[in-house]
Design a protein around this motif. Sequence first.
Motif, mmCIF file in Angstrom:
data_model
loop_
_atom_site.group_PDB
_atom_site.id
_atom_site.type_symbol
_atom_site.label_atom_id
_atom_site.label_comp_id
_atom_site.label_asym_id
_atom_site.label_seq_id
_atom_site.Cartn_x
_atom_site.Cartn_y
_atom_site.Cartn_z
ATOM 1 N N THR A 424 61.742 49.044 7.738
ATOM 2 C CA THR A 424 62.882 48.599 6.946
ATOM 3 C C THR A 424 62.938 47.079 6.876
ATOM 4 N N ILE A 425 63.439 46.557 5.734
ATOM 5 C CA ILE A 425 63.720 45.131 5.617
ATOM 6 C C ILE A 425 65.216 44.905 5.454
ATOM 7 N N GLY A 426 65.990 45.971 5.558
ATOM 8 C CA GLY A 426 67.431 45.850 5.424
ATOM 9 C C GLY A 426 67.918 46.368 4.090
ATOM 10 N N SER A 427 69.120 46.942 4.086
ATOM 11 C CA SER A 427 69.664 47.580 2.893
ATOM 12 C C SER A 427 69.867 46.590 1.750
ATOM 13 N N ALA A 428 70.399 45.378 2.038
ATOM 14 C CA ALA A 428 70.711 44.425 0.981
ATOM 15 C C ALA A 428 69.462 43.952 0.264
ATOM 16 N N GLY A 443 61.833 44.735 -19.285
ATOM 17 C CA GLY A 443 61.393 43.538 -19.989
ATOM 18 C C GLY A 443 62.347 42.371 -19.892
ATOM 19 N N THR A 444 63.263 42.378 -18.901
ATOM 20 C CA THR A 444 64.230 41.295 -18.742
ATOM 21 C C THR A 444 64.066 40.656 -17.371
ATOM 22 N N LEU A 445 64.122 39.325 -17.331
ATOM 23 C CA LEU A 445 64.001 38.630 -16.058
ATOM 24 C C LEU A 445 65.368 38.562 -15.369
ATOM 25 N N PRO A 446 65.482 39.002 -14.125
ATOM 26 C CA PRO A 446 66.764 38.911 -13.400
ATOM 27 C C PRO A 446 67.079 37.456 -13.059
ATOM 28 N N THR A 447 68.364 37.120 -13.134
ATOM 29 C CA THR A 447 68.775 35.746 -12.816
ATOM 30 C C THR A 447 69.769 35.654 -11.662
ATOM 31 N N PHE A 448 70.349 36.781 -11.271
ATOM 32 C CA PHE A 448 71.328 36.711 -10.182
ATOM 33 C C PHE A 448 71.458 38.060 -9.483
ATOM 34 N N ALA A 449 72.056 38.008 -8.292
ATOM 35 C CA ALA A 449 72.427 39.212 -7.536
ATOM 36 C C ALA A 449 73.742 38.923 -6.823
ATOM 37 N N LEU A 450 74.736 39.772 -7.078
ATOM 38 C CA LEU A 450 76.004 39.704 -6.372
ATOM 39 C C LEU A 450 76.025 40.803 -5.324
ATOM 40 N N VAL A 451 76.256 40.425 -4.057
ATOM 41 C CA VAL A 451 76.097 41.346 -2.932
ATOM 42 C C VAL A 451 77.446 41.571 -2.272
ATOM 43 N N ALA A 452 77.751 42.840 -1.952
ATOM 44 C CA ALA A 452 78.963 43.138 -1.190
ATOM 45 C C ALA A 452 78.938 42.355 0.120
ATOM 46 N N THR A 453 80.096 41.928 0.569
ATOM 47 C CA THR A 453 80.159 40.979 1.687
ATOM 48 C C THR A 453 79.509 41.510 2.956
ATOM 49 N N ALA A 454 79.693 42.790 3.278
ATOM 50 C CA ALA A 454 79.094 43.338 4.504
ATOM 51 C C ALA A 454 77.570 43.351 4.402
ATOM 52 N N LEU A 455 77.055 43.726 3.221
ATOM 53 C CA LEU A 455 75.600 43.718 3.027
ATOM 54 C C LEU A 455 75.052 42.289 3.096
ATOM 55 N N TRP A 456 75.819 41.333 2.554
ATOM 56 C CA TRP A 456 75.380 39.929 2.599
ATOM 57 C C TRP A 456 75.213 39.466 4.044
ATOM 58 N N ILE A 487 71.698 34.279 -5.447
ATOM 59 C CA ILE A 487 72.150 35.380 -4.598
ATOM 60 C C ILE A 487 73.411 34.907 -3.901
ATOM 61 N N ARG A 488 74.528 35.614 -4.095
ATOM 62 C CA ARG A 488 75.773 35.184 -3.464
ATOM 63 C C ARG A 488 76.624 36.398 -3.106
ATOM 64 N N PRO A 489 77.425 36.274 -2.035
ATOM 65 C CA PRO A 489 78.351 37.355 -1.691
ATOM 66 C C PRO A 489 79.522 37.361 -2.675
ATOM 67 N N SER A 490 80.109 38.536 -2.879
ATOM 68 C CA SER A 490 81.237 38.633 -3.807
ATOM 69 C C SER A 490 82.178 39.736 -3.348
ATOM 70 N N ALA A 491 83.463 39.375 -3.281
ATOM 71 C CA ALA A 491 84.476 40.369 -2.933
ATOM 72 C C ALA A 491 84.719 41.332 -4.084
ATOM 73 N N SER A 492 84.230 41.029 -5.283
ATOM 74 C CA SER A 492 84.407 41.923 -6.437
ATOM 75 C C SER A 492 83.484 43.128 -6.362
ATOM 76 N N ILE A 493 82.437 43.060 -5.582
ATOM 77 C CA ILE A 493 81.462 44.139 -5.471
ATOM 78 C C ILE A 493 81.895 45.118 -4.389
ATOM 79 N N ALA A 494 81.907 46.396 -4.713
ATOM 80 C CA ALA A 494 82.340 47.421 -3.760
ATOM 81 C C ALA A 494 81.385 47.477 -2.572
ATOM 82 N N ALA A 495 81.888 47.964 -1.454
ATOM 83 C CA ALA A 495 81.089 48.050 -0.232
ATOM 84 C C ALA A 495 79.842 48.895 -0.472
ATOM 85 N N GLY A 496 78.721 48.423 0.053
ATOM 86 C CA GLY A 496 77.467 49.163 -0.034
ATOM 87 C C GLY A 496 76.743 49.020 -1.357
ATOM 88 N N LYS A 497 77.197 48.090 -2.241
ATOM 89 C CA LYS A 497 76.560 47.965 -3.553
ATOM 90 C C LYS A 497 76.089 46.531 -3.805
#
Length: 554
Positions: A424-428, A443-456, A487-497
Amino acid sequence: MTTAQIEAGTLTANRQDRIVSGLLLPYGEVGNTNLGKFTVAPGVVTIPADVTVLAANTDHSREHPVARFLTAVDTAAGLVASFVVGKNPEGDALLAEIESDSPTARRNLSVEVADTVIRKGQLLAGKLFGAAFVAKGAFPSASLMAADVGTLPTDPPPAAASGPVVTVEKTSEEFTDENGLTRIRETVTTTTIDGSTTTIDTTTTITDPTTEQDPAVPAATVPNTLAATTATTDRPLSLRDMAGLLFAANQGTLDDTGRKALQANNGASMFAALSDVKFDGTGGLAPTITQPQWIGEAWSALHYRQQVLPLFAHENLTSLTLNGFKWTTKPAGGDWLGNKGNVPSNTLVVAPVTGSADRYAIGHDIAREFVDFNVPGFFESYTAAVTEDYARWADGKVATKVLAGATALAGDALSTLPGATGGTIGSAASAIIDGATALVTAGTLPTFALVATALWKQMVKMPQSNVIGYLNAALGLEEGSLEGFIIRPSASIAAGKVLVGAREAVTVYELPGVPIRVDALDLARGGVDKAAFGYAGVVVNDAAGLQLVTAATV
């Protein structure tokens, strides 16, 4: 200097204006004083030209002033005075006490007269220097006739060798004994200077103010004689004692014992006679005479910074409604044989895109005194707070619509990841890789990831080599680097997502210059209306460009 404290009449109070007044010094009556009984005739007491510099206290505690003189008028009945009570807790307590029904309330005035001259029960000279609010019957010596004190300019100078020089000083104070009972201590100090010998006799009388006692009966006598054959006392000398010793020194008649007493007590006795002037606390002068430092708005660490809105494309809003289209089936071509053969073609399909902007508003009717009296920094801080509130509102609107329009994706099981050390390398980190892979496949390049705070927290606590190594391998779309990928933590993202997306997947429309601030006058109520308005619309251009990954767990 001999000071007399003379009880006068009752007073009246104007609670609204905080002004109390009354007969301060009656003429032709036998007065109760700390020095005994005597009468006062009109014109004997000198009144300062400006009485507003004089202060009034409670129970003759001069270090605790509660009011200042407003007027002092000489009438046929006596000296009538008025006072302005201080706007502080002590002044409020005094006004309440005056209005109460308590029999011990301080509803009486007592004048303070300095440089007094008394002869045969009459005050012949004195100078008004203060007043006190007291309860009647404060002086135990009021039943005695006052002894002759003071010197008039017409008095002949005393002969240096005609006999001993005798001075008498009386003081009175209230205290609480070891049983918690209130007592009054009166001290009479007699200083006799006879040639080179100075004799000091001190008599202390302790009485109960609630009972009728003869204050002339001493409760304790403490003699203290300074002569050439006696030892120097360790008791700090009174101001009267110090005056006698200094007089003897000036006349050249001070003996060795007196000289030692003067040297030992010079600092303590002289300064002990001075009244304390406190800066702050109870009785302090600072709240009345000092100006506090204005610091404006205290800095807060909670200023909101938008986390979601800046991740997407931004356009100006020109209407409350949004209309457009997007391709359901895009144009698609292919190989062509030429020679006038048919060119590749396909059926094109579009779908309408509609939406509407959300509206924001805030307003306050602010008293115009904030404008008329120029409260520094208030309106600047108000404007900044409104701007911050709109930014938080707009960020929340964008987050809600982006999450609603995202594509759900289940993350891969951690145990199936190839090359993972320990399985494993971790869930996040795994969820970020899953979402980024889905975008790259489309065919799209990703530019960001918003991570639930616990996963962050789980991700950033992993060894750096694991996280960065795997993400570089998965997202190394431009020379194997993570540069530009947020890559940043966000309180808007539900836990585990984890939300992995591309900037072009969403367009945010805002009215230019938001929030728009509007000012108006509330003339009917003397106010200044402050309001702000804002509008924001969100369009999800491509749901495939937003992958909401449910992270796998061990």
